[in-house]
Write an enzyme that holds these catalytic residues in place. Sequence first.
Site, PDB file in Angstrom:
ATOM      1  N   ARG A  25      48.875  28.454  31.446  1.00 54.84           N
ATOM      2  CA  ARG A  25      49.221  27.051  31.588  1.00 54.84           C
ATOM      3  C   ARG A  25      49.931  26.526  30.346  1.00 54.84           C
ATOM      4  O   ARG A  25      49.572  26.865  29.223  1.00 54.84           O
ATOM      5  CB  ARG A  25      47.962  26.211  31.826  1.00 54.84           C
ATOM      6  CG  ARG A  25      47.468  26.304  33.247  1.00 54.84           C
ATOM      7  CD  ARG A  25      46.336  25.338  33.495  1.00 54.84           C
ATOM      8  NE  ARG A  25      45.968  25.371  34.900  1.00 54.84           N
ATOM      9  CZ  ARG A  25      44.872  24.816  35.399  1.00 54.84           C
ATOM     10  NH1 ARG A  25      44.039  24.167  34.603  1.00 54.84           N
ATOM     11  NH2 ARG A  25      44.610  24.896  36.688  1.00 54.84           N
ATOM     12  N   GLU A  41      49.878  33.832  39.224  1.00 54.31           N
ATOM     13  CA  GLU A  41      49.592  33.582  40.637  1.00 54.31           C
ATOM     14  C   GLU A  41      49.435  34.888  41.417  1.00 54.31           C
ATOM     15  O   GLU A  41      48.570  35.004  42.274  1.00 54.31           O
ATOM     16  CB  GLU A  41      50.680  32.708  41.271  1.00 54.31           C
ATOM     17  CG  GLU A  41      50.669  31.270  40.804  1.00 54.31           C
ATOM     18  CD  GLU A  41      49.375  30.534  41.121  1.00 54.31           C
ATOM     19  OE1 GLU A  41      48.618  30.984  42.013  1.00 54.31           O
ATOM     20  OE2 GLU A  41      49.095  29.516  40.480  1.00 54.31           O
ATOM     21  N   GLY A  85      42.840  46.007  41.300  1.00 55.10           N
ATOM     22  CA  GLY A  85      42.740  46.115  42.742  1.00 55.10           C
ATOM     23  C   GLY A  85      43.982  45.667  43.501  1.00 55.10           C
ATOM     24  O   GLY A  85      44.910  45.113  42.915  1.00 55.10           O
ATOM     25  N   TYR A  86      43.967  45.904  44.795  1.00 51.86           N
ATOM     26  CA  TYR A  86      45.090  45.551  45.679  1.00 51.86           C
ATOM     27  C   TYR A  86      46.407  45.949  45.024  1.00 51.86           C
ATOM     28  O   TYR A  86      47.233  45.101  44.662  1.00 51.86           O
ATOM     29  CB  TYR A  86      45.081  44.058  45.994  1.00 51.86           C
ATOM     30  CG  TYR A  86      44.004  43.645  46.963  1.00 51.86           C
ATOM     31  CD1 TYR A  86      43.753  44.404  48.108  1.00 51.86           C
ATOM     32  CD2 TYR A  86      43.244  42.509  46.773  1.00 51.86           C
ATOM     33  CE1 TYR A  86      42.771  44.029  49.022  1.00 51.86           C
ATOM     34  CE2 TYR A  86      42.265  42.126  47.675  1.00 51.86           C
ATOM     35  CZ  TYR A  86      42.037  42.890  48.795  1.00 51.86           C
ATOM     36  OH  TYR A  86      41.078  42.517  49.680  1.00 51.86           O
ATOM     37  N   THR A 293      37.228  46.968  50.725  1.00 48.88           N
ATOM     38  CA  THR A 293      37.186  45.833  51.649  1.00 48.88           C
ATOM     39  C   THR A 293      36.763  46.260  53.052  1.00 48.88           C
ATOM     40  O   THR A 293      35.992  45.571  53.700  1.00 48.88           O
ATOM     41  CB  THR A 293      38.571  45.163  51.728  1.00 48.88           C
ATOM     42  OG1 THR A 293      38.992  44.846  50.405  1.00 48.88           O
ATOM     43  CG2 THR A 293      38.499  43.900  52.554  1.00 48.88           C
TER      44      THR A 293
END
Length: 337
Positions: A25, A41, A85-86, A293
């Site tokens: 930020r 993000e 992850g992912y 998952t």
Amino acid sequence: MKNDVKIRNEMLSWYDAHARVLPWRSKPSERPDPYYVWLSEVMLQQTTVQAVVPYFEKFISIWPTVHDLASATQDDVLREWAGLGYYSRARNLYKCAQAIVSEHDGIFPNSVKTLKSLSGIGDYTSAAIASIAFDIPSVVIDGNVERVISRLHRIDAPLPDSKTIIREYAQNLFIGDNTDRPSCFAQSLMDLGATICTPKSPKCEICPISKYCVAFEHCDAQVYPKKRKKSKIPEKYGVAYIYVHDGKVGIEKRPEKGMLAGMVGFPTSEWNEDSVDNIDDDMSAYKIRHVFTHFALTLYPQIINQKTYNMIEFKEVDKIGLPTLFKKVWNMIESDL
DNA sequence: AATCCGTGGAA
DNA sequence: TTTCCAAGGAT
């Protein structure tokens, strides 16, 4: 709909006093760095601030600009992403960086439509970048916003059925009669969702918009948003082959598709729902259980004292970017080698 | 539309 | 221990 204007004003006042300080930020007087906004993000998708902070710091340290990231190799990026992850996010991140350099002169696009055309940037992330980085009023709907709106309106339908009505409410809130300070407003909802309007024990007593919240009025905010029950995940089993020779261990790069795609790891058998032949629970020296998952995996490391292709020194193992499953394997067996 | 794709922390 | 889940996107 008049409430939307009041809600925005309450949220902005609250944000001015309580905004979290986060590494990506900007200070109130400064322009945010679109690269920081985008990187954070993408990293934050489906995870937590706590998990992301060290990865974000490492990434901007190694690659301070999108040009630097685009100049890396995909394997460099996957190695640094290991543990988050992912992993398709990391591949898409890299693709996106290259597209921004080669097709957008290294400048982040400022429209939702163009942002959304980039790899790894969907409905949420495109709106988030447009709002946060460029102060363009956009409909920013993530898990936080879904939760806040579900409670504000006490939406009875469960997710994901309620997504359509949530988007209607969100349209009015984000681009209705008042679009003042879109960057701060979007981030204020994230912070509210993370610190006050939390999933389990919302702190309604200190919520700046509880007076507009129908669920608060009924004292049942904690039961929203309702969700469909998830079916149980299957148990799978497999063997990891640990080839050991002369202080080195065998590793392989996994296929570009499927679980842990493109990551490095120890060779394994296929993973399926049948228990593993020849390795009884009681007889095996090691056993690792790792929950993904969509299935839980029990992996039995099998140490094989022979050479194979691509052997690396034991002390290099921690540096090559093993995903967590294989880190668990290594942590369990290393001291016995 | 439904499924695939990780991880670690909280209760 | 089990369950839930935290700033989703691609197919």
